[in-house]
Design an enzyme around this catalytic site. Sequence first.
Site, short mmCIF file in Angstrom:
data_model
loop_
_atom_site.label_atom_id
_atom_site.label_comp_id
_atom_site.label_asym_id
_atom_site.label_seq_id
_atom_site.Cartn_x
_atom_site.Cartn_y
_atom_site.Cartn_z
N SER A 153 0.61 -1.06 0.16
CA SER A 153 -0.16 0.01 -0.02
C SER A 153 1.00 1.28 -0.10
CB SER A 153 -0.84 -0.04 1.39
OG SER A 153 -1.43 1.15 1.73
N SER A 154 0.39 2.33 -0.47
CA SER A 154 1.24 3.41 -0.50
C SER A 154 1.39 4.21 0.91
CB SER A 154 0.33 4.69 -1.20
OG SER A 154 -0.92 4.84 -0.56
N CYS A 155 0.85 3.51 1.82
CA CYS A 155 1.04 3.99 3.37
C CYS A 155 2.37 3.46 3.86
CB CYS A 155 -0.03 3.40 4.30
SG CYS A 155 0.04 1.81 4.53
N TYR A 205 -0.35 -1.13 10.21
CA TYR A 205 -0.62 -1.82 9.00
C TYR A 205 0.66 -1.68 8.05
CZ TYR A 205 -3.04 -1.75 4.31
OH TYR A 205 -3.71 -1.90 3.00
N LYS A 212 3.11 -4.27 6.18
CA LYS A 212 3.45 -4.15 4.56
C LYS A 212 4.84 -4.13 4.15
CE LYS A 212 -0.83 -4.48 2.98
NZ LYS A 212 -1.50 -5.74 2.56
N HIS A 231 -12.92 3.02 3.88
CA HIS A 231 -12.16 4.16 3.39
C HIS A 231 -12.97 5.12 2.80
CE1 HIS A 231 -9.30 0.74 2.50
NE2 HIS A 231 -8.36 1.67 3.06
N1 NDP Z 1 -8.46 -0.93 -0.38
C1 NDP Z 1 -7.80 -0.26 -0.64
O1 NDP Z 1 -7.76 0.95 -0.82
C2 NDP Z 1 -6.43 -0.45 -0.59
C3 NDP Z 1 -6.13 -2.07 -0.55
N2 NDP Z 1 -4.62 -2.49 -0.68
C4 NDP Z 1 -4.31 -4.02 -0.61
O2 NDP Z 1 -5.03 -4.65 -1.40
C5 NDP Z 1 -5.25 -5.93 -0.81
C6 NDP Z 1 -6.88 -6.38 -1.01
O3 NDP Z 1 -7.48 -5.21 -0.25
P1 NDP Z 1 -9.10 -5.12 -0.51
O4 NDP Z 1 -9.67 -6.21 -1.56
O5 NDP Z 1 -9.47 -3.66 -0.54
O6 NDP Z 1 -9.65 -5.70 0.89
P2 NDP Z 1 -10.97 -6.33 1.14
O7 NDP Z 1 -11.27 -6.10 2.68
O8 NDP Z 1 -12.21 -6.14 0.13
O9 NDP Z 1 -10.74 -8.11 1.03
C7 NDP Z 1 -9.83 -8.34 1.89
C8 NDP Z 1 -9.95 -9.96 1.86
O10 NDP Z 1 -9.03 -10.71 2.40
C9 NDP Z 1 -9.63 -11.79 3.12
N3 NDP Z 1 -9.21 -12.17 4.36
C10 NDP Z 1 -9.04 -11.19 5.34
N4 NDP Z 1 -8.67 -11.84 6.36
C11 NDP Z 1 -8.32 -13.24 6.06
C12 NDP Z 1 -7.73 -14.26 7.07
N5 NDP Z 1 -7.70 -14.29 8.09
N6 NDP Z 1 -8.06 -15.49 6.12
C13 NDP Z 1 -8.39 -15.53 4.94
N7 NDP Z 1 -8.74 -14.44 4.09
C14 NDP Z 1 -8.82 -13.37 4.76
C15 NDP Z 1 -11.02 -11.48 2.78
O11 NDP Z 1 -11.52 -12.87 2.88
P3 NDP Z 1 -13.16 -13.30 3.01
O12 NDP Z 1 -14.23 -12.39 2.04
O13 NDP Z 1 -13.25 -14.68 2.39
O14 NDP Z 1 -13.36 -13.25 4.48
C16 NDP Z 1 -11.33 -10.70 1.92
O15 NDP Z 1 -12.09 -11.17 0.86
C17 NDP Z 1 -4.68 -5.73 0.51
O16 NDP Z 1 -3.42 -6.44 0.59
C18 NDP Z 1 -4.90 -4.33 0.72
O17 NDP Z 1 -3.74 -4.13 1.82
C19 NDP Z 1 -3.62 -1.59 -1.11
C20 NDP Z 1 -3.96 -0.24 -1.19
C21 NDP Z 1 -5.06 0.16 -0.98
C1 F7E Z 2 -5.45 3.02 1.66
C2 F7E Z 2 -5.15 3.68 2.82
O1 F7E Z 2 -6.22 3.85 3.74
C3 F7E Z 2 -5.70 4.33 4.94
O2 F7E Z 2 -5.33 5.78 4.83
P1 F7E Z 2 -6.01 7.13 4.10
O3 F7E Z 2 -5.28 7.40 3.01
O4 F7E Z 2 -5.93 8.16 5.34
O5 F7E Z 2 -7.43 6.51 4.09
P2 F7E Z 2 -9.24 6.92 4.12
O6 F7E Z 2 -9.52 6.52 3.14
O7 F7E Z 2 -9.72 6.40 5.35
O8 F7E Z 2 -8.92 8.58 4.50
C4 F7E Z 2 -8.40 9.43 3.45
C5 F7E Z 2 -8.72 10.87 3.93
O9 F7E Z 2 -10.16 10.89 3.99
C6 F7E Z 2 -10.70 11.84 5.13
N1 F7E Z 2 -12.03 11.42 5.10
C7 F7E Z 2 -13.04 12.29 5.14
N2 F7E Z 2 -14.20 11.72 5.30
C8 F7E Z 2 -14.06 10.45 5.63
C9 F7E Z 2 -14.82 9.24 5.90
O10 F7E Z 2 -16.07 9.40 6.11
N3 F7E Z 2 -14.31 8.30 6.02
C10 F7E Z 2 -12.97 7.72 5.77
N4 F7E Z 2 -12.38 6.60 6.02
N5 F7E Z 2 -12.11 9.12 5.39
C11 F7E Z 2 -12.66 10.24 5.44
C12 F7E Z 2 -9.79 11.12 6.09
O11 F7E Z 2 -9.77 11.96 7.39
C13 F7E Z 2 -8.37 11.25 5.45
O12 F7E Z 2 -7.53 12.26 5.47
C14 F7E Z 2 -4.74 3.70 5.76
O13 F7E Z 2 -5.19 3.53 7.08
C15 F7E Z 2 -4.30 2.51 5.12
O14 F7E Z 2 -5.07 1.55 5.38
C16 F7E Z 2 -3.90 2.65 3.48
O15 F7E Z 2 -3.32 2.18 2.94
#
Ligand code: NDP
Ligand code: F7E
Length: 308
Positions: A108-110, A137, A141, A180
Amino acid sequence: MDKNSKIYIAGHRGMVGSAIYRKLQKEGYTNIITRTSAELDLRDQKQVTDFFAAEKPDYVFLAAAKVGGIVANNTYRAEFLYDNLQIQNNIIHNAHLNGVTKLMFLGSSCIYPKMAPQPLEEDYLLTGPLEPTNEPYAIAKIAGIKMCDAYRDQYGCNYISVMPTNLYGYNDNYHPQNSHVLPALIRRFHEAKESGAATVTIWGTGSPKREFLFADDLAEACYYLMEHYNEPGLVNIGTGEDIAIKDLAYLVKDIVGFEGDIDFDTTKPDGTPRKLMDVGKLHGYGWKHTIELPEGIKLAYEDFKSKL
Ligand SMILES: NC(=O)C1=CN([C@@H]2O[C@H](COP(=O)(O)OP(=O)(O)OC[C@H]3O[C@@H](n4cnc5c(N)ncnc54)[C@H](OP(=O)(O)O)[C@@H]3O)[C@@H](O)[C@H]2O)C=CC1
Ligand SMILES: C[C@H]1O[C@H](OP(=O)(O)OP(=O)(O)OC[C@H]2O[C@@H](n3cnc4c(=O)[nH]c(N)nc43)[C@H](O)[C@@H]2O)[C@@H](O)[C@@H](O)C1=O
């Protein structure tokens, strides 16, 4: 990958895993294996050891993780560290023990320092302190990146690490607290429109900037890099463009059709001020995104409404 290669998508029901699944199906792959977390808890070493020994996949997309927005990351700090380390340690180690040909780890970009120069180049990793709200987190990563590189160095494993920017799309998590920002705003503006509310509240000051990539574009990039990228280190996946959260809120408001006002809850954290990816390396490999933010938000909003 051959069309009949055995490909394990870890996390296939999630937003990213399901997009990768659709992409592989579209490309004609016929031997994709999946398990839900109820069938296979990836935190459990024995379950993962038995699964890899029995299935012996050729390729692995590691898209299973404990994932959430800024408040979820900051609240469930223990699980974001423990679950993610367990999942990735178990999968990467057992991939090695069972001769997996290639594995892709999703970070992730974090992982970049909170105050790193912008845009974020891959070599800014480990050059400064992390953003506190998602440090657990990010540490997990970073460990995943280093684990892929260590297994490459010591055992010659072709394990690659990709760092997606903030994502949104089909099958996103719309939980009011734990999601998010983009899914949170889609839901909040929609509910405000339906209820006739006068105001929608946005977390933080609205000044942080974020970059957003549609999950199906990410899946295209993952597939492309699985086919073409075989290097140590990491590669950013993003659009190279960002937007202030305040401007994002007005964009979502317009797309959803909410006609009231916006205010800001500054008791909520802003997080990192900016995390714009440098996508020069990705573009150099020959891949660029296709879905722009307004179009992607419309697609995500339709998906959200279809599941109400
Ligand atoms: N969403 C975002 O904005 C971003 C995501 N990423 C990365 O992309 C990847 C996917 O994220 P995303 O699709 O958004 O996440 P989701 O929460 O949508 O999906 C995560 C998946 O992980 C599975 N999972 C979680 N815990 C377990 C466990 N203990 N055992 C087996 N499976 C598990 C879940 O399976 P089940 O459904 O079967 O429970 C689920 O399908 C991650 O590595 C995340 O860090 C990176 C940058 C940004
Ligand atoms: C993908 C990335 O996601 C997480 O980081 P983040 O970029 O800060 O993600 P975010 O989507 O939750 O927030 C983005 C911005 O948006 C603002 N914001 C406004 N209103 C809402 C709101 O209603 N919900 C949320 N969640 N944020 C809000 C919030 O305050 C922040 O300034 C990481 O923990 C990490 O897990 C990671 O890798």
